[in-house]
Scaffold this motif. Structure first.
Motif, short mmCIF file in Angstrom:
data_model
loop_
_atom_site.label_atom_id
_atom_site.label_comp_id
_atom_site.label_asym_id
_atom_site.label_seq_id
_atom_site.Cartn_x
_atom_site.Cartn_y
_atom_site.Cartn_z
N VAL A 188 -10.16 -15.35 -4.15
CA VAL A 188 -9.91 -13.93 -4.38
C VAL A 188 -8.58 -13.51 -3.78
N VAL A 189 -8.31 -13.93 -2.55
CA VAL A 189 -7.03 -13.57 -1.91
C VAL A 189 -5.87 -14.16 -2.70
N MET A 190 -6.02 -15.40 -3.17
CA MET A 190 -4.94 -16.00 -3.97
C MET A 190 -4.75 -15.24 -5.29
N GLY A 191 -5.84 -14.71 -5.83
CA GLY A 191 -5.75 -13.98 -7.10
C GLY A 191 -5.14 -12.59 -6.97
N VAL A 192 -5.29 -11.94 -5.83
CA VAL A 192 -4.81 -10.56 -5.68
C VAL A 192 -3.65 -10.45 -4.68
N ARG A 193 -3.12 -11.56 -4.23
CA ARG A 193 -2.10 -11.49 -3.19
C ARG A 193 -0.81 -10.81 -3.65
N HIS A 194 -0.53 -10.79 -4.94
CA HIS A 194 0.69 -10.11 -5.36
C HIS A 194 0.56 -8.60 -5.27
N PHE A 195 -0.67 -8.08 -5.09
CA PHE A 195 -0.88 -6.65 -4.88
C PHE A 195 -0.78 -6.24 -3.41
N LEU A 196 -0.72 -7.19 -2.51
CA LEU A 196 -0.61 -6.88 -1.09
C LEU A 196 0.73 -6.24 -0.80
N PRO A 197 0.80 -5.36 0.20
CA PRO A 197 2.08 -4.69 0.50
C PRO A 197 3.16 -5.68 0.92
N LYS A 198 4.39 -5.36 0.54
CA LYS A 198 5.54 -6.18 0.90
C LYS A 198 5.92 -5.93 2.35
N ALA A 199 6.46 -6.98 3.00
CA ALA A 199 6.93 -6.83 4.38
C ALA A 199 8.25 -6.05 4.36
N LYS A 200 8.41 -5.16 5.33
CA LYS A 200 9.63 -4.38 5.42
C LYS A 200 10.73 -5.22 6.06
N THR A 201 11.90 -5.20 5.47
CA THR A 201 13.03 -5.93 6.03
C THR A 201 13.95 -4.95 6.75
N ALA A 202 14.51 -5.42 7.85
CA ALA A 202 15.37 -4.53 8.65
C ALA A 202 16.78 -4.52 8.15
#
Length: 94
Positions: free
Chosen positions: A80-94
């Motif tokens: 499930v995590v592999m299937g929906v991981r592209h919906f997870l929030p992106k990490a903020k870059t400094a």
């Protein structure tokens, strides 16, 4: 969060299985204590255990059954995590 977005199936499975197995082992230790203090709490084929050895047999059966269910749930959770991981929030870059 980075690990959820980049880990392989094996990595995700290992983490989830390890956490759940640690929980099961902790409660199995509690179960061994209860097997000696009150073996009648453990039922085998509808009859309460009459000795600590019988209660530990029930406890071993429950541990093996629980670990099999744990493996199945960990595998499904990793998928499930592999299937929906592209919906997870992106990490903020400094």
């Amino acid at each position: 969060m980075h690990y959820l977005k980049t880990a392989s199936f094996g990595g995700l499975f290992t983490v989830t299985f390890g956490v759940a197995a640690a929980f099961q082992i902790a409660f199995s230790i509690l179960g061994v204590l209860l097997a000696f203090l009150s073996p009648g709490l453990f039922h085998m084929n509808g009859a309460p255990a009459t000795s600590a050895l019988g209660a530990i047999g029930v406890l071993i059966f429950l541990l093996v059954f629980g670990l099999c269910i744990n493996a199945a749930m960990s595998a499904l959770g990793a998928l499930v995590v592999m299937g929906v991981r592209h919906f997870l929030p992106k990490a903020k870059t400094a």
